[in-house]
Scaffold this motif. Structure first.
Motif, PDB file in Angstrom:
ATOM      1  N   HIS A 178      -1.236  -0.331  -7.960  1.00 21.46           N
ATOM      2  CA  HIS A 178       0.107   0.603  -7.022  1.00 21.46           C
ATOM      3  C   HIS A 178       1.076  -0.462  -6.950  1.00 21.46           C
ATOM      4  O   HIS A 178       1.936  -0.151  -5.455  1.00 21.46           O
ATOM      5  CB  HIS A 178      -0.497   1.798  -5.711  1.00 21.46           C
ATOM      6  CG  HIS A 178      -2.052   2.675  -6.826  1.00 21.46           C
ATOM      7  ND1 HIS A 178      -2.909   2.177  -6.457  1.00 21.46           N
ATOM      8  CD2 HIS A 178      -1.727   3.497  -7.396  1.00 21.46           C
ATOM      9  CE1 HIS A 178      -3.317   3.461  -7.130  1.00 21.46           C
ATOM     10  NE2 HIS A 178      -2.573   4.112  -7.823  1.00 21.46           N
ATOM     11  N   TYR A 179       1.263  -1.923  -7.927  1.00 25.86           N
ATOM     12  CA  TYR A 179       1.769  -2.341  -7.635  1.00 25.86           C
ATOM     13  C   TYR A 179       3.723  -2.324  -7.407  1.00 25.86           C
ATOM     14  O   TYR A 179       4.251  -2.594  -6.412  1.00 25.86           O
ATOM     15  CB  TYR A 179       1.779  -3.726  -8.200  1.00 25.86           C
ATOM     16  CG  TYR A 179       2.592  -4.952  -7.774  1.00 25.86           C
ATOM     17  CD1 TYR A 179       2.740  -5.469  -7.056  1.00 25.86           C
ATOM     18  CD2 TYR A 179       2.932  -5.588  -9.105  1.00 25.86           C
ATOM     19  CE1 TYR A 179       3.517  -6.549  -6.228  1.00 25.86           C
ATOM     20  CE2 TYR A 179       3.765  -6.908  -9.066  1.00 25.86           C
ATOM     21  CZ  TYR A 179       4.609  -7.445  -7.950  1.00 25.86           C
ATOM     22  OH  TYR A 179       4.727  -8.301  -7.600  1.00 25.86           O
ATOM     23  N   SER A 180       3.758  -1.583  -8.179  1.00 24.26           N
ATOM     24  CA  SER A 180       5.159  -0.795  -8.780  1.00 24.26           C
ATOM     25  C   SER A 180       5.468   0.292  -7.468  1.00 24.26           C
ATOM     26  O   SER A 180       6.371   0.901  -7.681  1.00 24.26           O
ATOM     27  CB  SER A 180       5.100  -0.399 -10.218  1.00 24.26           C
ATOM     28  OG  SER A 180       4.506   0.802 -10.753  1.00 24.26           O
ATOM     29  N   MET A 181       4.358   0.865  -7.013  1.00 20.87           N
ATOM     30  CA  MET A 181       5.041   1.908  -6.433  1.00 20.87           C
ATOM     31  C   MET A 181       4.648   0.887  -5.201  1.00 20.87           C
ATOM     32  O   MET A 181       5.103   2.458  -3.834  1.00 20.87           O
ATOM     33  CB  MET A 181       3.352   2.772  -6.537  1.00 20.87           C
ATOM     34  CG  MET A 181       3.764   4.081  -7.734  1.00 20.87           C
ATOM     35  SD  MET A 181       2.225   4.933  -7.723  1.00 20.87           S
ATOM     36  CE  MET A 181       3.402   5.804  -6.839  1.00 20.87           C
ATOM     37  N   GLY A 182       5.037   0.109  -4.170  1.00 20.05           N
ATOM     38  CA  GLY A 182       4.778  -0.627  -3.366  1.00 20.05           C
ATOM     39  C   GLY A 182       3.678  -1.223  -2.434  1.00 20.05           C
ATOM     40  O   GLY A 182       3.603  -1.827  -1.443  1.00 20.05           O
ATOM     41  N   MET A 183       2.451  -1.266  -3.341  1.00 17.75           N
ATOM     42  CA  MET A 183       1.446  -1.406  -2.790  1.00 17.75           C
ATOM     43  C   MET A 183       1.140  -3.072  -2.534  1.00 17.75           C
ATOM     44  O   MET A 183       0.463  -3.661  -2.693  1.00 17.75           O
ATOM     45  CB  MET A 183       0.002  -0.312  -2.902  1.00 17.75           C
ATOM     46  CG  MET A 183      -1.211  -0.484  -2.711  1.00 17.75           C
ATOM     47  SD  MET A 183      -2.567   0.206  -2.956  1.00 17.75           S
ATOM     48  CE  MET A 183      -3.145   0.136  -1.153  1.00 17.75           C
ATOM     49  N   VAL A 184       1.987  -3.312  -1.172  1.00 14.97           N
ATOM     50  CA  VAL A 184       1.940  -4.585  -1.494  1.00 14.97           C
ATOM     51  C   VAL A 184       1.182  -5.534   0.188  1.00 14.97           C
ATOM     52  O   VAL A 184       1.858  -4.158   1.628  1.00 14.97           O
ATOM     53  CB  VAL A 184       2.957  -5.753  -1.634  1.00 14.97           C
ATOM     54  CG1 VAL A 184       2.951  -5.625  -2.954  1.00 14.97           C
ATOM     55  CG2 VAL A 184       3.619  -5.069  -1.132  1.00 14.97           C
ATOM     56  N   ALA A 185       0.375  -5.925   0.291  1.00 12.65           N
ATOM     57  CA  ALA A 185       0.430  -6.765   1.857  1.00 12.65           C
ATOM     58  C   ALA A 185       0.563  -7.637   1.405  1.00 12.65           C
ATOM     59  O   ALA A 185       1.244  -8.737   1.247  1.00 12.65           O
ATOM     60  CB  ALA A 185      -0.621  -6.485   2.180  1.00 12.65           C
ATOM     61  N   LEU A 186       1.156  -8.268   3.069  1.00  7.45           N
ATOM     62  CA  LEU A 186       0.687  -9.604   4.217  1.00  7.45           C
ATOM     63  C   LEU A 186       0.419 -10.467   4.846  1.00  7.45           C
ATOM     64  O   LEU A 186       0.602  -9.945   5.424  1.00  7.45           O
ATOM     65  CB  LEU A 186       2.988  -9.874   4.294  1.00  7.45           C
ATOM     66  CG  LEU A 186       2.931 -11.463   4.214  1.00  7.45           C
ATOM     67  CD1 LEU A 186       2.926 -12.332   3.284  1.00  7.45           C
ATOM     68  CD2 LEU A 186       4.297 -11.125   5.120  1.00  7.45           C
ATOM     69  N   ILE A 187      -0.511 -11.795   4.567  1.00  6.20           N
ATOM     70  CA  ILE A 187      -1.172 -12.187   5.747  1.00  6.20           C
ATOM     71  C   ILE A 187      -0.251 -13.024   5.951  1.00  6.20           C
ATOM     72  O   ILE A 187      -0.292 -14.318   4.865  1.00  6.20           O
ATOM     73  CB  ILE A 187      -2.157 -12.787   5.120  1.00  6.20           C
ATOM     74  CG1 ILE A 187      -3.276 -11.112   4.695  1.00  6.20           C
ATOM     75  CG2 ILE A 187      -3.696 -13.293   5.936  1.00  6.20           C
ATOM     76  CD1 ILE A 187      -4.178 -11.255   3.643  1.00  6.20           C
TER      77      ILE A 187
END
Length: 149
Positions: free
Chosen positions: A106-115
């Motif tokens: 789901h990367y292209s759908m914006g499923m990202v996080a930041l630590i």
């Protein structure tokens, strides 16, 4: 002349003195969801502040997700992590800086996080902002990078 037990105690003391152990490492849970407060296909929370030694557990609340580090957004010397599909992924953060996380399906759908681990340098923040991401992932990551302090 040293006695063997005195020498052993001295060596153990030197070994422990040279090791940096976190005072109280935290376990932080991040859920992988089909729908959350920020919309479809999200990590919750998507922005995490951690300290070196903390353990981040990415739990598949919904099916068909994984969590993995982004090679282009990882502190120098940090160990990459790639979790399996529908499995908990565990990342122990050891180096200060910014860790970009994605769900590959789901990367292209914006499923990202930041630590954010510790206080990243201005160069770390600039490098993270320069990383090329798919459009929706870039929009979400930009919103998270604003929270970095």
């Amino acid at each position: 002349m040293f006695h063997r037990s005195t020498l052993r105690v001295a060596l153990v003391g030197l070994m422990l003195g040279g090791t940096v152990l976190p005072a109280s490492a935290k376990d932080i849970i991040v859920h992988m969801k089909n729908k959350g407060a920020e919309g479809a296909m999200v990590f919750e929370p998507a922005f995490v502040e951690a300290a070196p030694g903390d353990v981040i557990r990415f739990q598949p609340t919904d099916a068909s997700h994984n969590a993995e580090t982004m090679a282009t957004m990882l502190p120098a010397g940090a160990t990459p992590m790639k979790g399996g599909m529908n499995k908990e992924a565990v990342l122990t953060v050891t180096k200060p800086g910014l860790y970009g996380i994605k769900c590959m399906p789901h990367y292209s759908m914006g499923m990202v996080a930041l630590i954010q681990v510790g206080k990243p340098s201005a160069a770390d923040i600039a490098a993270a902002k320069a990383v090329k991401l798919p459009p929706f992932a870039a929009k979400r990551m930009t919103a998270m990078l604003i929270k970095v302090r």
